[in-house]
Design a protein around this motif. Structure first.
Motif, PDB file in Angstrom:
ATOM      1  N   VAL A  90       0.853  -1.188   0.000  1.00 23.05           N
ATOM      2  CA  VAL A  90       0.000   0.000   0.000  1.00 23.05           C
ATOM      3  C   VAL A  90       0.890   1.240   0.000  1.00 23.05           C
ATOM      4  N   LEU A  91       0.611   2.187  -0.875  1.00 17.84           N
ATOM      5  CA  LEU A  91       1.407   3.404  -0.978  1.00 17.84           C
ATOM      6  C   LEU A  91       0.921   4.437   0.047  1.00 17.84           C
ATOM      7  N   GLY A  92       1.122   4.125   1.317  1.00 16.69           N
ATOM      8  CA  GLY A  92       0.661   4.975   2.401  1.00 16.69           C
ATOM      9  C   GLY A  92       1.327   6.340   2.436  1.00 16.69           C
ATOM     10  N   VAL A  93       2.541   6.450   1.884  1.00 21.93           N
ATOM     11  CA  VAL A  93       3.240   7.746   1.889  1.00 21.93           C
ATOM     12  C   VAL A  93       2.523   8.769   1.022  1.00 21.93           C
ATOM     13  N   LEU A  94       1.643   8.337   0.140  1.00 21.00           N
ATOM     14  CA  LEU A  94       0.885   9.266  -0.697  1.00 21.00           C
ATOM     15  C   LEU A  94      -0.245   9.937   0.076  1.00 21.00           C
ATOM     16  N   HIS A  95      -0.575   9.379   1.241  1.00 22.84           N
ATOM     17  CA  HIS A  95      -1.705   9.894   2.025  1.00 22.84           C
ATOM     18  C   HIS A  95      -1.338   9.982   3.508  1.00 22.84           C
ATOM     19  N   PRO A  96      -0.346  10.826   3.873  1.00 23.58           N
ATOM     20  CA  PRO A  96       0.027  10.926   5.292  1.00 23.58           C
ATOM     21  C   PRO A  96      -1.123  11.475   6.130  1.00 23.58           C
ATOM     22  N   ARG A  97      -1.112  11.119   7.412  1.00 21.33           N
ATOM     23  CA  ARG A  97      -2.105  11.586   8.386  1.00 21.33           C
ATOM     24  C   ARG A  97      -3.533  11.144   8.046  1.00 21.33           C
ATOM     25  N   THR A  98      -3.668  10.004   7.403  1.00 19.39           N
ATOM     26  CA  THR A  98      -4.985   9.447   7.089  1.00 19.39           C
ATOM     27  C   THR A  98      -5.046   8.000   7.589  1.00 19.39           C
ATOM     28  N   ALA A  99      -6.205   7.383   7.418  1.00 17.97           N
ATOM     29  CA  ALA A  99      -6.388   5.982   7.807  1.00 17.97           C
ATOM     30  C   ALA A  99      -6.909   5.185   6.620  1.00 17.97           C
ATOM     31  N   ILE A 100      -6.404   3.981   6.493  1.00 18.99           N
ATOM     32  CA  ILE A 100      -6.903   3.014   5.517  1.00 18.99           C
ATOM     33  C   ILE A 100      -7.288   1.778   6.320  1.00 18.99           C
ATOM     34  N   THR A 101      -8.519   1.304   6.134  1.00 23.24           N
ATOM     35  CA  THR A 101      -9.018   0.160   6.895  1.00 23.24           C
ATOM     36  C   THR A 101      -9.416  -0.960   5.951  1.00 23.24           C
ATOM     37  N   LEU A 102      -8.892  -2.136   6.202  1.00 26.70           N
ATOM     38  CA  LEU A 102      -9.233  -3.335   5.450  1.00 26.70           C
ATOM     39  C   LEU A 102     -10.019  -4.256   6.370  1.00 26.70           C
ATOM     40  N   VAL A 103     -11.264  -4.567   5.984  1.00 29.25           N
ATOM     41  CA  VAL A 103     -12.122  -5.450   6.777  1.00 29.25           C
ATOM     42  C   VAL A 103     -12.326  -6.737   5.986  1.00 29.25           C
ATOM     43  N   LEU A 104     -11.991  -7.859   6.614  1.00 28.82           N
ATOM     44  CA  LEU A 104     -12.132  -9.165   5.983  1.00 28.82           C
ATOM     45  C   LEU A 104     -13.150  -9.985   6.753  1.00 28.82           C
ATOM     46  N   GLN A 105     -14.162 -10.495   6.055  1.00 35.87           N
ATOM     47  CA  GLN A 105     -15.206 -11.318   6.674  1.00 35.87           C
ATOM     48  C   GLN A 105     -15.097 -12.731   6.115  1.00 35.87           C
ATOM     49  N   VAL A 106     -14.826 -13.702   6.990  1.00 35.43           N
ATOM     50  CA  VAL A 106     -14.782 -15.091   6.571  1.00 35.43           C
ATOM     51  C   VAL A 106     -16.219 -15.570   6.378  1.00 35.43           C
ATOM     52  N   LEU A 107     -16.538 -16.001   5.170  1.00 41.30           N
ATOM     53  CA  LEU A 107     -17.874 -16.510   4.871  1.00 41.30           C
ATOM     54  C   LEU A 107     -17.947 -18.019   5.056  1.00 41.30           C
ATOM     55  N   SER A 108     -16.888 -18.708   4.647  1.00 38.73           N
ATOM     56  CA  SER A 108     -16.792 -20.152   4.873  1.00 38.73           C
ATOM     57  C   SER A 108     -15.318 -20.521   4.941  1.00 38.73           C
ATOM     58  N   ASP A 109     -14.999 -21.463   5.821  1.00 41.63           N
ATOM     59  CA  ASP A 109     -13.607 -21.864   6.027  1.00 41.63           C
ATOM     60  C   ASP A 109     -13.483 -23.377   5.907  1.00 41.63           C
ATOM     61  N   ALA A 110     -12.901 -23.791   4.801  1.00 45.45           N
ATOM     62  CA  ALA A 110     -12.672 -25.220   4.590  1.00 45.45           C
ATOM     63  C   ALA A 110     -11.175 -25.510   4.601  1.00 45.45           C
ATOM     64  N   GLY A 111     -10.434 -24.676   5.357  1.00 44.92           N
ATOM     65  CA  GLY A 111      -9.004 -24.921   5.525  1.00 44.92           C
ATOM     66  C   GLY A 111      -8.083 -24.064   4.689  1.00 44.92           C
ATOM     67  N   SER A 112      -8.598 -23.101   3.928  1.00 44.87           N
ATOM     68  CA  SER A 112      -7.743 -22.273   3.071  1.00 44.87           C
ATOM     69  C   SER A 112      -7.630 -20.828   3.534  1.00 44.87           C
ATOM     70  N   VAL A 113      -8.151 -20.498   4.740  1.00 49.24           N
ATOM     71  CA  VAL A 113      -8.083 -19.110   5.185  1.00 49.24           C
ATOM     72  C   VAL A 113      -6.635 -18.723   5.350  1.00 49.24           C
TER      73      VAL A 113
END
Length: 113
Positions: A90-113
């Motif tokens: 992620v090129l975070g240096v392009l956006h100093p003093r900001t926040a980037i949030t990544l939300v991951l929701q597991v829908l089904s887990d058959a061993g590959s998470v």
């Protein structure tokens, strides 16, 4: 050895990805590998909460939500691994003093998470 004896051999589970499935996040994708599926939403860059602000780059937060229940030790460990991995791309240096949030929701887990 059981797979080889059955003639199955060793192979990767089929993988696929689809982008833009959600309308509210700034970006989204679904990742599927075999019977495992995870939905991802990316928010930002956006205004950052005071103590998390970084003067030279965007603050990256990763939240991993299990299929059921509340996040535990395993999810927190995976969040840290994913955050370190994403910080490398992620090129975070392009956006100093900001926040980037990544939300991951597991829908089904058959061993590959």
């Amino acid at each position: 050895k059981k797979m080889a004896a059955a003639g199955g051999g060793c192979c990767l589970r089929p993988f696929s990805c689809e982008q833009g499935l959600l309308s509210r996040p700034d970006g989204s994708a679904a990742f599927l590998q075999g019977d495992t599926s995870v939905l991802a939403g990316l928010y930002g860059p956006a205004e950052v909460k005071g103590s998390k602000e970084l003067p030279d780059r965007a603050a990256l937060e990763v939240l991993l939500r299990p299929k059921v229940g509340l996040p535990g030790v395993i999810e927190r460990s995976r969040e840290q691994l994913l955050r370190r991995t994403c910080e490398a791309v992620v090129l975070g240096v392009l956006h100093p003093r900001t926040a980037i949030t990544l939300v991951l929701q597991v829908l089904s887990d058959a061993g590959s998470v």
